[in-house]
Write an enzyme that holds these catalytic residues in place. Sequence first.
Site, PDB file in Angstrom:
ATOM      1  N   ALA A  13       0.705  -1.208   0.112  1.00  0.00           N
ATOM      2  CA  ALA A  13       0.061   0.042  -0.003  1.00  0.00           C
ATOM      3  C   ALA A  13       0.756   1.416  -0.060  1.00  0.00           C
ATOM      4  O   ALA A  13       0.392   2.192  -0.445  1.00  0.00           O
ATOM      5  CB  ALA A  13      -0.789   0.099   1.231  1.00  0.00           C
TER       6      ALA A  13
ATOM      7  N   CYS B 163       3.865  -0.387 -12.459  1.00  0.00           N
ATOM      8  CA  CYS B 163       3.989   0.496 -13.278  1.00  0.00           C
ATOM      9  C   CYS B 163       5.407   0.146 -14.322  1.00  0.00           C
ATOM     10  O   CYS B 163       6.177   0.833 -14.572  1.00  0.00           O
ATOM     11  CB  CYS B 163       4.479   1.605 -12.360  1.00  0.00           C
ATOM     12  SG  CYS B 163       5.848   1.376 -11.404  1.00  0.00           S
TER      13      CYS B 163
ATOM     14  N   SER C  88      -1.168   6.726  -1.520  1.00  0.00           N
ATOM     15  CA  SER C  88      -2.336   7.308  -2.528  1.00  0.00           C
ATOM     16  C   SER C  88      -3.466   6.530  -2.989  1.00  0.00           C
ATOM     17  O   SER C  88      -4.704   6.877  -3.056  1.00  0.00           O
ATOM     18  CB  SER C  88      -1.736   7.734  -3.510  1.00  0.00           C
ATOM     19  OG  SER C  88      -0.896   7.049  -4.504  1.00  0.00           O
TER      20      SER C  88
END
Length: 702
Positions: free
Chosen positions: A88, A233, A92
């Site tokens: 986490a 990502c 955000s």
Amino acid sequence: MTSGDLWRMSDECGEYALSPLPWYPGNLAWHLNLSRKQLRKNPALESFHEFLKHESEVGNVTRQEAVSMVPPLFLNVQAGHHILDMCAAPGSKTFQLLEMIHQSKEPGLLPTALVIANDLKVQRCDVLIHNTKRMCTANLIVTNHEAQSFPSCSLAKDDSEAYKDHCKPQRLEFDRVLCDVPCSGDGTLRKSHDLWRKWSSSMGNEFHLLQVNIAMRGIALLKVGGRMVYSTCSMNPVENEAVVAELLRRSGSSVELLDVSTELRELVRRPGLGTWKVNDRGSWFQTHEDVPDSRKNVILPSMFPSSTSIHESHKVYNSFDVNSEYNVPFSRNFNIEDTNNVNCDTGGISSSNSAQSLDSKFPLHRCMRIVPHDQDGGAFFIAVIHKLSLLNENQVIKVRKTENLLSKNRTVKLQEQCQHRIVSEVLDDNKLLDEQTKLSVANQTSKDDNLTEVKMASDVEYSQTESGDRSRRMDKLDYQHKWKGIDPVLFFKDEAVIKNIVSFFGIEESFSLEGHLVTRSTDNARRIYYVSKAVQDILELNIQVGEQIKIASLGVKMFERHRSKDGCSCAYRLSYEGLSLLFPYMRKRILHASPVDFQHLLQYRTINFARFADARFGEEAASMMPGCCVVVLREGYQIADSIASDPSPIAIVCWRGRATMNVLVSPADRKELLEYRFGIKAFKVEDEKSNKNIDALAEESL
């Protein structure tokens, strides 16, 4: 922020600077078309920059990269859902999930949903706590575990028994799981310029098995019918499609990869790859059979699209080389002739029409690839997995066997490298945190009490007993807490104190405190936190299984012990954090101030009763017994009954002293009320010494 600020911003960037993201529901997310340098260095944007920093500090605005907001949206969070955010920090996405569960609740009621936000590192948990405490929610638990071994806290002998008792949970399981795993971060190359010097196409290899194990643990903790979002990502298929394919292999018919092409239609995305090659030390391989024997313990079968299974065709060697050398120079000369063909040659990713490449048998086109140049942002990979049935016994055994084969030293070493390799949105969030920390230096009271909810050692030691008499372990817990270096979570059960608090503040019976109050102190509880019913159930389950969950923070701070000796009949005062939750159920200790007096309280913090503009308000304050109270802003000629029915009145926590009324609200929150309610821009935060302790302020007034 004024319209003039927006016009100046628009002039700077040649187009309108602030615009809503078309794919985000409800126009709740906006894109700022300004670089960080423009925002910080341009004098014309100084006021807007200060506005952003302050609103972020008090929790009205969350700043993050647009593409990183996508994964939580595909969870399709509903009212009552239990949600696990496995990796986490910095928080955000967790904040985004908390917003979702609070939006789905009925007005005036606490959400029945729950978010558990987990991270491996204690320091990262501190960042997570800081970024989520602004939500002031009773529905959050922050935990500190390795994601791949997150505890299930099962009381049942097997998974089937966990569904027998619907009143109380028999094991820890979730309706939604967000699995945003550690990755190489090559999707952030646009903003993370340092990564260009370090990147190679082999970087994702070292993360692959860790990502698989984390995601498999997420599936195991997912309820039947639940949804898990796997995301990175990174654009490396070894970290993306290869991981998803391995999850589907291991889980068999128990899960399916969902087609979510009809969700968020305005989001530009590309389908997942069906074929790719794997790079190792400058060589590209199409199948695992092509890999040299000396490297087969590093380049796993599951990294290839044609793999059968890591369990069926690969032997895990004890000597795992995580220090792979990346000798391939990075080339920016990608020859992409057709941008619509996602399987084009991109420097190692195999073309779909190659006769030599082998396609995956799984529907990996249902995965999503978000690339930077499609909508001028970062890159992300997202896959949505739906759990159809329980994992069968053989699948569970295989998962556990693989986890056991990974030696402790190797796992720790790999995770340490992960912390240095991760260059995802954490970079921006950490820079944001630096700004937030500088902004809140003067707010020592809020920072001391709330930033770090728990004092934790840098290296938390944990000794977990796999077998033994559970009742014997529970007896020991009365005297010795299980986790070293971390404060225990204890239900606050002092009935006399609870009754005194209820009576003093006139708390209605409909807002039950019994069973919802916890503390982190073993004696003489200084702070008392309020938790929701869902969190309460998890805590009770955790106690029953011998405290398997390592809890770093939970709930919202509701009451604090004061040190006044002026005869206040209640030993505790209200915390401003918990005021919005408790105020609708309070019927005592409430005063209603005119706008002038309310403004003066915020400005000067301490006012003598005789100096209030409204003499009646001063008389009411003087006639009240000493102790904590709530002062509510009375709009114009608004009467008290209409204020009580208002679901969101403007109210502050104060202390009624001997001859003065004193505000017990942090400078940042007072500044927000002054600037954006009364339009006063000249407010300055008091020096650190004067804000060292709000309790001291209350004592000074007595």
